[in-house]
Design a protein around this motif. Structure first.
Motif, PDB file in Angstrom:
ATOM      1  N   UNK A 167      -3.660  27.028 -21.013  1.00 16.20           N
ATOM      2  CA  UNK A 167      -4.936  26.485 -21.484  1.00 16.20           C
ATOM      3  C   UNK A 167      -5.243  26.854 -22.924  1.00 16.20           C
ATOM      4  N   UNK A 168      -4.669  27.965 -23.415  1.00 19.14           N
ATOM      5  CA  UNK A 168      -4.911  28.356 -24.809  1.00 19.14           C
ATOM      6  C   UNK A 168      -3.836  27.835 -25.761  1.00 19.14           C
ATOM      7  N   UNK A 169      -2.903  27.007 -25.252  1.00 18.43           N
ATOM      8  CA  UNK A 169      -1.891  26.389 -26.101  1.00 18.43           C
ATOM      9  C   UNK A 169      -0.579  27.126 -26.206  1.00 18.43           C
ATOM     10  N   UNK A 170      -0.402  28.203 -25.455  1.00 16.08           N
ATOM     11  CA  UNK A 170       0.837  28.973 -25.478  1.00 16.08           C
ATOM     12  C   UNK A 170       1.899  28.296 -24.604  1.00 16.08           C
ATOM     13  N   UNK A 171       3.095  28.140 -25.154  1.00 10.64           N
ATOM     14  CA  UNK A 171       4.205  27.610 -24.362  1.00 10.64           C
ATOM     15  C   UNK A 171       4.642  28.711 -23.400  1.00 10.64           C
ATOM     16  N   UNK A 172       4.585  28.398 -22.109  1.00 15.00           N
ATOM     17  CA  UNK A 172       4.912  29.371 -21.070  1.00 15.00           C
ATOM     18  C   UNK A 172       6.332  29.223 -20.549  1.00 15.00           C
ATOM     19  N   UNK A 173       6.788  27.995 -20.420  1.00 16.77           N
ATOM     20  CA  UNK A 173       8.122  27.730 -19.871  1.00 16.77           C
ATOM     21  C   UNK A 173       8.535  26.319 -20.253  1.00 16.77           C
ATOM     22  N   UNK A 174       9.826  26.096 -20.259  1.00 19.38           N
ATOM     23  CA  UNK A 174      10.352  24.754 -20.498  1.00 19.38           C
ATOM     24  C   UNK A 174      11.645  24.604 -19.719  1.00 19.38           C
ATOM     25  N   UNK A 175      12.001  23.370 -19.457  1.00 23.52           N
ATOM     26  CA  UNK A 175      13.236  23.108 -18.720  1.00 23.52           C
ATOM     27  C   UNK A 175      13.687  21.688 -19.012  1.00 23.52           C
ATOM     28  N   UNK A 176      14.922  21.427 -18.634  1.00 23.75           N
ATOM     29  CA  UNK A 176      15.496  20.092 -18.753  1.00 23.75           C
ATOM     30  C   UNK A 176      16.087  19.709 -17.415  1.00 23.75           C
ATOM     31  N   UNK A 177      16.381  18.443 -17.260  1.00 24.21           N
ATOM     32  CA  UNK A 177      16.971  17.957 -16.021  1.00 24.21           C
ATOM     33  C   UNK A 177      18.332  18.619 -15.808  1.00 24.21           C
ATOM     34  N   UNK A 185      -5.791  25.206 -15.703  1.00 19.29           N
ATOM     35  CA  UNK A 185      -6.062  25.018 -17.136  1.00 19.29           C
ATOM     36  C   UNK A 185      -4.827  24.593 -17.921  1.00 19.29           C
ATOM     37  N   UNK A 186      -3.666  24.646 -17.304  1.00 22.30           N
ATOM     38  CA  UNK A 186      -2.405  24.357 -17.993  1.00 22.30           C
ATOM     39  C   UNK A 186      -2.147  22.854 -18.099  1.00 22.30           C
ATOM     40  N   UNK A 187      -1.232  22.517 -18.996  1.00 21.94           N
ATOM     41  CA  UNK A 187      -0.785  21.133 -19.178  1.00 21.94           C
ATOM     42  C   UNK A 187       0.732  21.101 -19.099  1.00 21.94           C
ATOM     43  N   UNK A 188       1.259  20.106 -18.396  1.00 22.24           N
ATOM     44  CA  UNK A 188       2.693  19.861 -18.400  1.00 22.24           C
ATOM     45  C   UNK A 188       2.941  18.663 -19.304  1.00 22.24           C
ATOM     46  N   UNK A 189       3.684  18.905 -20.362  1.00 19.56           N
ATOM     47  CA  UNK A 189       4.136  17.842 -21.252  1.00 19.56           C
ATOM     48  C   UNK A 189       5.530  17.477 -20.784  1.00 19.56           C
ATOM     49  N   UNK A 190       5.832  16.180 -20.742  1.00 20.16           N
ATOM     50  CA  UNK A 190       7.120  15.775 -20.200  1.00 20.16           C
ATOM     51  C   UNK A 190       7.602  14.470 -20.837  1.00 20.16           C
ATOM     52  N   UNK A 191       8.908  14.332 -20.886  1.00 24.63           N
ATOM     53  CA  UNK A 191       9.491  13.149 -21.525  1.00 24.63           C
ATOM     54  C   UNK A 191       9.255  11.892 -20.698  1.00 24.63           C
ATOM     55  N   UNK A 192       9.215  12.034 -19.381  1.00 29.07           N
ATOM     56  CA  UNK A 192       8.992  10.899 -18.490  1.00 29.07           C
ATOM     57  C   UNK A 192       7.968  11.255 -17.436  1.00 29.07           C
ATOM     58  N   UNK A 193       7.142  10.294 -17.081  1.00 27.98           N
ATOM     59  CA  UNK A 193       6.134  10.518 -16.052  1.00 27.98           C
ATOM     60  C   UNK A 193       6.783  11.077 -14.788  1.00 27.98           C
ATOM     61  N   UNK A 194       6.111  11.997 -14.151  1.00 26.53           N
ATOM     62  CA  UNK A 194       6.627  12.636 -12.940  1.00 26.53           C
ATOM     63  C   UNK A 194       7.003  11.600 -11.876  1.00 26.53           C
ATOM     64  N   UNK A 195       8.109  11.853 -11.196  1.00 27.26           N
ATOM     65  CA  UNK A 195       8.461  11.067 -10.017  1.00 27.26           C
ATOM     66  C   UNK A 195       7.534  11.510  -8.872  1.00 27.26           C
ATOM     67  N   UNK A 196       7.529  10.818  -7.746  1.00 23.81           N
ATOM     68  CA  UNK A 196       6.666  11.217  -6.636  1.00 23.81           C
ATOM     69  C   UNK A 196       6.880  12.661  -6.168  1.00 23.81           C
ATOM     70  N   UNK A 197       8.129  13.124  -6.119  1.00 22.19           N
ATOM     71  CA  UNK A 197       8.410  14.501  -5.709  1.00 22.19           C
ATOM     72  C   UNK A 197       7.755  15.499  -6.659  1.00 22.19           C
TER      73      UNK A 197
END
Length: 154
Positions: free
Chosen positions: A29-39, A70-82
């Protein structure tokens, strides 16, 4: 835009590694990157190794319910149903994506690529209380380009 650009970079890394081009970043929520991943679904031989699902797991293990909301997930593609379901179940906040699931389905169909074993639905059809933003002009085009790249042999 900085976080979405990173998602596109992660998607390109996934593609170069032989996976499908998707990447995601979890931001507090404060803008800190907490984690990232790729397919990693191809290289790990596990169709559930989507970055959005991995970030939901990470959030459940490392964040309080208040921090997740309060967090945001930024992602390259919209989430699939799962991934949308996992996101909702752990109580994460908003989602910002570069390309929509509808765009992705259309691109795959135009390329003659096998369609997903599940329907391409918008996040709000799975988790109606989640705030979503996207697609983002300027970045969805980059994702389209990634999806059109020829697959590596091997």
């Amino acid at each position: 835009m900085e976080h979405l650009r990173r998602c596109v970079e992660l998607a390109a890394q996934a593609w170069e590694a032989g996976d499908f081009p998707f990447g995601s970043v979890l931001v507090s929520g404060d803008g800190t990157v907490l984690a990232e991943d790729r397919n990693r679904e191809v290289t790990m031989a596990d169709e559930t190794r989507h970055p959005e699902f991995e970030l939901a797991r990470w959030a459940a293990e490392h964040m309080t319910p208040k921090e997740r909301a309060a967090a945001t997930v930024f992602t390259s593609g919209e989430h699939c149903p799962m991934c949308a379901a996992a996101h909702a179940w752990v109580g994460l906040g908003r989602i910002v994506y570069a390309a929509s699931s509808e765009q992705l389905a259309n691109w795959r169909a135009a390329l003659g690529v096998n369609l997903s074993p599940v329907n391409a639905l918008p996040v709000t059809a799975i988790a109606p209380s989640i705030t979503v933003e996207g697609p983002v002009p300027g970045l969805w085009e980059k994702m389209h380009e990634l999806h059109r790249r020829p697959r590596k042999a091997g």
